[in-house]
Design an enzyme around this catalytic site. Sequence first.
Site, PDB file in Angstrom:
ATOM      1  N   HIS A   1       0.838  -1.206   0.000  1.00 16.80           N
ATOM      2  CA  HIS A   1       0.000   0.000   0.000  1.00 16.80           C
ATOM      3  C   HIS A   1       0.877   1.262   0.000  1.00 16.80           C
ATOM      4  O   HIS A   1       0.744   2.128  -0.853  1.00 16.80           O
ATOM      5  CB  HIS A   1      -0.915  -0.020   1.233  1.00 16.80           C
ATOM      6  CG  HIS A   1      -1.792   1.191   1.371  1.00 16.80           C
ATOM      7  ND1 HIS A   1      -3.131   1.164   1.048  1.00 16.80           N
ATOM      8  CD2 HIS A   1      -1.538   2.460   1.775  1.00 16.80           C
ATOM      9  CE1 HIS A   1      -3.651   2.359   1.251  1.00 16.80           C
ATOM     10  NE2 HIS A   1      -2.697   3.169   1.699  1.00 16.80           N
ATOM     11  N   GLU A   2       1.781   1.336   0.958  1.00 21.33           N
ATOM     12  CA  GLU A   2       2.618   2.534   1.063  1.00 21.33           C
ATOM     13  C   GLU A   2       3.527   2.664  -0.153  1.00 21.33           C
ATOM     14  O   GLU A   2       3.842   3.767  -0.603  1.00 21.33           O
ATOM     15  CB  GLU A   2       3.428   2.539   2.371  1.00 21.33           C
ATOM     16  CG  GLU A   2       2.577   2.530   3.645  1.00 21.33           C
ATOM     17  CD  GLU A   2       1.494   3.597   3.680  1.00 21.33           C
ATOM     18  OE1 GLU A   2       1.647   4.645   3.020  1.00 21.33           O
ATOM     19  OE2 GLU A   2       0.460   3.380   4.359  1.00 21.33           O
TER      20      GLU A   2
ATOM     21  N   HIS B   1       1.708   4.475  -2.870  1.00 23.46           N
ATOM     22  CA  HIS B   1       1.806   5.930  -2.703  1.00 23.46           C
ATOM     23  C   HIS B   1       3.175   6.418  -3.181  1.00 23.46           C
ATOM     24  O   HIS B   1       3.297   7.461  -3.816  1.00 23.46           O
ATOM     25  CB  HIS B   1       1.653   6.316  -1.225  1.00 23.46           C
ATOM     26  CG  HIS B   1       0.250   6.263  -0.694  1.00 23.46           C
ATOM     27  ND1 HIS B   1      -0.800   6.913  -1.300  1.00 23.46           N
ATOM     28  CD2 HIS B   1      -0.277   5.662   0.408  1.00 23.46           C
ATOM     29  CE1 HIS B   1      -1.917   6.714  -0.582  1.00 23.46           C
ATOM     30  NE2 HIS B   1      -1.615   5.951   0.449  1.00 23.46           N
TER      31      HIS B   1
ATOM     32  N   HIS C   1       3.414   6.888  -6.823  1.00 21.35           N
ATOM     33  CA  HIS C   1       2.703   8.103  -7.234  1.00 21.35           C
ATOM     34  C   HIS C   1       3.637   9.320  -7.138  1.00 21.35           C
ATOM     35  O   HIS C   1       3.555  10.250  -7.934  1.00 21.35           O
ATOM     36  CB  HIS C   1       1.481   8.275  -6.318  1.00 21.35           C
ATOM     37  CG  HIS C   1       0.338   9.065  -6.890  1.00 21.35           C
ATOM     38  ND1 HIS C   1      -0.803   9.300  -6.176  1.00 21.35           N
ATOM     39  CD2 HIS C   1       0.142   9.672  -8.085  1.00 21.35           C
ATOM     40  CE1 HIS C   1      -1.646  10.016  -6.912  1.00 21.35           C
ATOM     41  NE2 HIS C   1      -1.092  10.257  -8.071  1.00 21.35           N
TER      42      HIS C   1
HETATM   43 ZN    ZN Z   1      -2.917   5.211   1.964  1.00 17.26          ZN
END
Ligand code: ZN
Length: 675
Positions: free
Chosen positions: A464-465, A468, A471
Amino acid sequence: MTNPLLSDWDTPFQLPPFEAISDEDFAPAFEAALSEARAAVQAIAENPEAPTFANTIEALETADRSLSRVLSVFFNLAGADSNPAREALQREFSPKLAQYGSEITMNRALFERVATLWASRDMLELTDEQARVLMLTHRSFVRAGAALEGEARDRLAAVKERLAVLGTEFTQNLLADERDWVMELAEEDLEGLPGFLVDAARAVGAEKKAGGPVVTLSRSLIVPFLQFSPRRDLRETAYTAWTARGMNGGATDNRAIAAEILALREERATLLGYDSFAAYKLETEMAKTPEAVEELLMQVWTPARAAAEADAAKLTEMLHADGINGDLEPWDWRYYSEKRRKAEHDLDEAELKPYLQLDRMIEAAFACANRLFGLEFRALDLKAYHEDVRAWEVTRDGKHLAVFLGDYFARGSKRSGAWCSAMRQQQKLEGDIRPIVVNVCNFAKPADGFPALLSFDDARTLFHEFGHALHQMLSDVTYESISGTSVARDFVELPSQLYEHWLEVPEVLAEFSTHAETGEPMPKDLLDRLLKAATYDMGFQTVEYVASALVDLQFHQGAAPADPVARQAEILDEIGMPRAIGMRHATPHFAHVFAGDGYSSGYYSYMWSEVMDADAFEAFEEAGGAFDPDMAEKLEKFILSAGGSEEADVLYTKFRGKMPGVRALLKGRGLLDAA
Ligand SMILES: [Zn+2]
């Protein structure tokens, strides 16, 4: 001696010179950088030349460059490696930063320049990205009240001030109610509770000097208690206290505060010219309107409720089999659901853990990014802000893209949770500036000589991290204000939640989830059980969440309710809330909505993101699989590199060819059959 935070950083990749920085440097660097930013903003506002995009909007982009450099180092350390000095500094900086922010938006001369540019935008020959930054800048001034005059301007300021006070009171009341309630447990009350829960109950009892084990209203204690305690009377007492937080009467009661907050928000939206507070809040989101949110939530609600009702019937049978007559109550659900989970999907964490080694999961996250986007990762031998922090250079075709820092282990100085931050964001206004991106997690640190092992949730967090981080790392825009993760709140979790899907790709797990001692890949049977367990009890989880999201949304549409708790009961009645399920957060303790403005009429956004990530991953599957190169290229081009350069719905539609539908989410949650 010069302050290392304010001098040029002559370090590899211009990383902050962590070793040279001491806590005493922060306050003077902050004050100097804040004065510099104020002077720069004032110079823009007072510029005798006519406003241009360069002398106003671009100038604003760079006005607080050194301030944001100082703060990016500071806030990273305050979160990941704090100490009393850093905590004190944080308390000192926060109100000053809020003050600085409102000075900018309420600076009339500055707003006039922005408004002049906005009015003449069609004649300015701006690039698409510049037009977007101008729109966003102008909009943020207007939304803050910069365009208001006279009485309305004063009233808005008063409303905002009062809302800040009420938000703090709401939080403090809630904390007081949570702190004050304990239920002492006798030794025989511990029967049936698992070891970790008994240990926790004893530890908290000792901390509270209760003389024995206790249950408190902390979610990490009360939820497992409701799950495991066979004592129906104790479950009822605990559940009743838990759901009464903020409505116990007396000085800590939040009901009148909630009503006043809703009324003031409505007034704020009206002053700014919006139909409702929800319309005001959603203007900047991908969802755009309350109607769009409601439509999506109801599409999920109906099948989730049907699944929950079917589960309720099974759990009621179990209750009756225990010799208890009558209905399944909210304090029964978690207990019988846990019993059923054990019978149907027993998954032993201890059996799973050796297959999930931290180092191999990092390799897996990197390998997926290599296959999807061609990224390569080279470990760097450098010392960051703590000895546990690891660093990599990220390149593609030999070209430098980013520095990635991974700070994975829990420690006392780190706040809980996991997050991604950037010590430097990508932009091209001042040269080809590449980002420095940090992932912070709280995984258990192993003893010396042993490999770090993760739970499946931990591994999911890591992916998940890292989503990010992608991105940020793949960002390719000119202006920092729209770079990387600077996107709408209901869009920002798309890259991260989407990336979690690659962890569950069987070929990824087969290659990287190898046993720490034997090196064998995870057995297929274990993998299947793992993936199946992930959708257990989703009817309940979806219902308790969506009910809260619908109440939040309704509260902020139309006239503010004089009695929010009564209005909440009406709404739940209208949607047919199952009797044995409570809201995930009810009004008097719904901190997301009342402690501040972050998630007010925005609680839906978790579900919105999940709808999108499920739909987006399905696009890969439809196109030819998890590593389909065309979809990967589209993902990078329209989402991961694009930041906030266009409206989120436009970006998503370019990537997917259409707006997201709920089908993939319902399938992922195992709710499709109920639809
Ligand atoms: Zn998040």
